[in-house]
Design an enzyme around this catalytic site. Sequence first.
Site, PDB file in Angstrom:
ATOM      1  N   HIS A  82     -15.975 -13.754 -14.159  1.00 48.63           N
ATOM      2  CA  HIS A  82     -16.142 -13.403 -12.752  1.00 48.63           C
ATOM      3  C   HIS A  82     -17.544 -12.866 -12.518  1.00 48.63           C
ATOM      4  O   HIS A  82     -18.036 -12.045 -13.265  1.00 48.63           O
ATOM      5  CB  HIS A  82     -15.126 -12.342 -12.322  1.00 48.63           C
ATOM      6  CG  HIS A  82     -15.287 -11.933 -10.896  1.00 48.63           C
ATOM      7  ND1 HIS A  82     -14.775 -12.678  -9.851  1.00 48.63           N
ATOM      8  CD2 HIS A  82     -15.948 -10.905 -10.329  1.00 48.63           C
ATOM      9  CE1 HIS A  82     -15.096 -12.098  -8.711  1.00 48.63           C
ATOM     10  NE2 HIS A  82     -15.810 -11.021  -8.979  1.00 48.63           N
ATOM     11  N   ASP A 161      -4.824  -6.069  -1.627  1.00 49.39           N
ATOM     12  CA  ASP A 161      -6.292  -6.070  -1.697  1.00 49.39           C
ATOM     13  C   ASP A 161      -6.893  -6.759  -0.481  1.00 49.39           C
ATOM     14  O   ASP A 161      -7.898  -6.314   0.071  1.00 49.39           O
ATOM     15  CB  ASP A 161      -6.772  -6.753  -2.982  1.00 49.39           C
ATOM     16  CG  ASP A 161      -8.286  -6.950  -2.958  1.00 49.39           C
ATOM     17  OD1 ASP A 161      -9.003  -5.939  -2.954  1.00 49.39           O
ATOM     18  OD2 ASP A 161      -8.744  -8.105  -2.893  1.00 49.39           O
ATOM     19  N   ARG A 168     -11.724  -1.841   4.597  1.00 47.27           N
ATOM     20  CA  ARG A 168     -12.930  -1.180   4.074  1.00 47.27           C
ATOM     21  C   ARG A 168     -14.185  -1.731   4.738  1.00 47.27           C
ATOM     22  O   ARG A 168     -15.141  -1.006   4.989  1.00 47.27           O
ATOM     23  CB  ARG A 168     -13.007  -1.367   2.559  1.00 47.27           C
ATOM     24  CG  ARG A 168     -11.989  -0.504   1.797  1.00 47.27           C
ATOM     25  CD  ARG A 168     -11.825  -0.989   0.372  1.00 47.27           C
ATOM     26  NE  ARG A 168     -13.100  -1.088  -0.329  1.00 47.27           N
ATOM     27  CZ  ARG A 168     -13.372  -1.983  -1.278  1.00 47.27           C
ATOM     28  NH1 ARG A 168     -12.467  -2.863  -1.662  1.00 47.27           N
ATOM     29  NH2 ARG A 168     -14.552  -1.989  -1.846  1.00 47.27           N
ATOM     30  N   SER A 183     -10.432  -3.719  -6.774  1.00 50.17           N
ATOM     31  CA  SER A 183     -10.292  -4.909  -5.945  1.00 50.17           C
ATOM     32  C   SER A 183     -10.559  -6.174  -6.782  1.00 50.17           C
ATOM     33  O   SER A 183      -9.751  -7.112  -6.802  1.00 50.17           O
ATOM     34  CB  SER A 183     -11.268  -4.807  -4.770  1.00 50.17           C
ATOM     35  OG  SER A 183     -11.422  -6.034  -4.108  1.00 50.17           O
ATOM     36  N   LYS A 187      -7.539  -9.018  -8.638  1.00 45.43           N
ATOM     37  CA  LYS A 187      -7.507 -10.468  -8.408  1.00 45.43           C
ATOM     38  C   LYS A 187      -7.540 -11.237  -9.728  1.00 45.43           C
ATOM     39  O   LYS A 187      -6.857 -12.247  -9.888  1.00 45.43           O
ATOM     40  CB  LYS A 187      -8.668 -10.887  -7.505  1.00 45.43           C
ATOM     41  CG  LYS A 187      -8.403 -10.476  -6.044  1.00 45.43           C
ATOM     42  CD  LYS A 187      -9.545 -10.870  -5.116  1.00 45.43           C
ATOM     43  CE  LYS A 187     -10.652  -9.859  -5.152  1.00 45.43           C
ATOM     44  NZ  LYS A 187     -11.106  -9.351  -3.865  1.00 45.43           N
TER      45      LYS A 187
HETATM   46  N1  URA Z   1     -15.696  -8.094  -4.052  1.00 44.55           N
HETATM   47  C1  URA Z   1     -14.376  -7.857  -4.016  1.00 44.55           C
HETATM   48  O1  URA Z   1     -13.567  -8.731  -4.277  1.00 44.55           O
HETATM   49  N2  URA Z   1     -13.953  -6.634  -3.678  1.00 44.55           N
HETATM   50  C2  URA Z   1     -14.799  -5.626  -3.374  1.00 44.55           C
HETATM   51  O2  URA Z   1     -14.345  -4.548  -3.091  1.00 44.55           O
HETATM   52  C3  URA Z   1     -16.176  -5.888  -3.410  1.00 44.55           C
HETATM   53  C4  URA Z   1     -16.592  -7.145  -3.752  1.00 44.55           C
END
Ligand code: URA
Length: 433
Positions: A82, A161, A168, A183, A187
């Site tokens: 990632h 999320d 946010r 976050s 994922k």
């Molecule tokens: N990318 C994400 O998936 N989440 C965040 O909080 C910031 C960047």
Amino acid sequence: MRMVDLIEKKRDGKELTKEEIDFMIKGYTDGTIPDYQMSAFAMAVFFNGMTPDEIANLTMAMVESGDQVDLSAIEGIKVDKHSTGGVGDTTTLVLAPLVASLGVPVAKMSGRGLGHTGGTLDKLESIPGFHIEISEQEFFDLVNKNKVAVIGQTGNLTPADKKLYGLRDVTATVNSIPLIASSIMSKKIAAGADAIVLDVKVGSGAFMKDLDSARKLAKTMVEIGNNVNRKTMAVISNMDQPLGYAVGNALEVKEAIDTLKGQGPEDLYDLCLTLGSQMVVLANKAKTIDEARQMLEESIRSGKALEKFKTFVAAQGGDSSVIDDPSKLPSAKFTFEVPAKEDGYVSKIVAESIGTAAMLLGAGRATKESTIDLSVGLVLRKKIGDKVEKGESLVTIHSNTESVDEIVNRIYHAYTISKEFVKPATLIYDEIT
Ligand code: URA
Ligand code: CA
């Protein structure tokens, strides 16, 4: 339990229990806890932070808020990579066939891009015929057979999320390390990875603008992964300028092909070998990083990695002859050069401005509904540390319209040329395990 008490506890700097975090995330997901309470909580976290246990519990609560992908039908250790986001980042297109060529299973679930260029899916769709609408069973079979396949996102992954990230975004609480780390990791974990290699970007084009914050974010994510039994490591890499030269979908596919041929940009090649060696070691296909790196270099030299890319493309309906002849990829009607206005050395390239210029050409989506033009984009001719003479091209614009004044302005704005000699940028700052 009442949400107001949990907000108060976090406001006063105390630690929440797993039960309290589960209660909050469940309630927020099903709508019994309203946005205004969750915003107050996010702001309390922004100021007071979270303990490692709280961060791990928050991550797992978000993982459990929706579906989780079960990759157990695929043999071997599934290592996911990632990147925390960058401009012109073509690493996935190179890494997927490269590590698969050494027997590391790459089961890539990928989304569409928002912002400067498309996501991995969009880029791959610039190969004529390539499609990602395959069944889950077909996906598993392809990964078992070829070690690599890509499928569009299915299922309802981490709805908590999705909701919290959106909140946010409008409450000035994106930039909190515990919230970013949980976050991203939620994922990856929900997507079924056994092990995770993170590429944490630092610099003008990244979330983290300085090395200290990038290190802190990387450490926090590595700690989450290890806390929940996913072997995780992070590389911290420079995003003070776009990676490689190409920014744009088909242009990046061509750059990935060049790199798999051993003829790509040096920074892209280096970053792919660094991330790739970590993936190979985490998948138990090599004992040391040095051994893994040699295996990857050999796979590029021998043509094995390129061959793997052809197999992967053909297996998903794509015309694999584009790999020998990239001129079959979609190409824009016009090209324009952007000549340097003075002699000197490139000292700065604001990656975000380059990304925005590519998006305005049509290479990226301004909103989820926009359609993208796979053929357009930018190819940088000069990068940080390069010497330039007045009149030499800084960037080639690939466009389907003739009016590119605004794009040209943005490119001039992105580049700083200095009279003094400038060192090339450092690419990799650190590795965190
Ligand atoms: N990318 C994400 O998936 N989440 C965040 O909080 C910031 C960047
Ligand atoms: Ca690139």
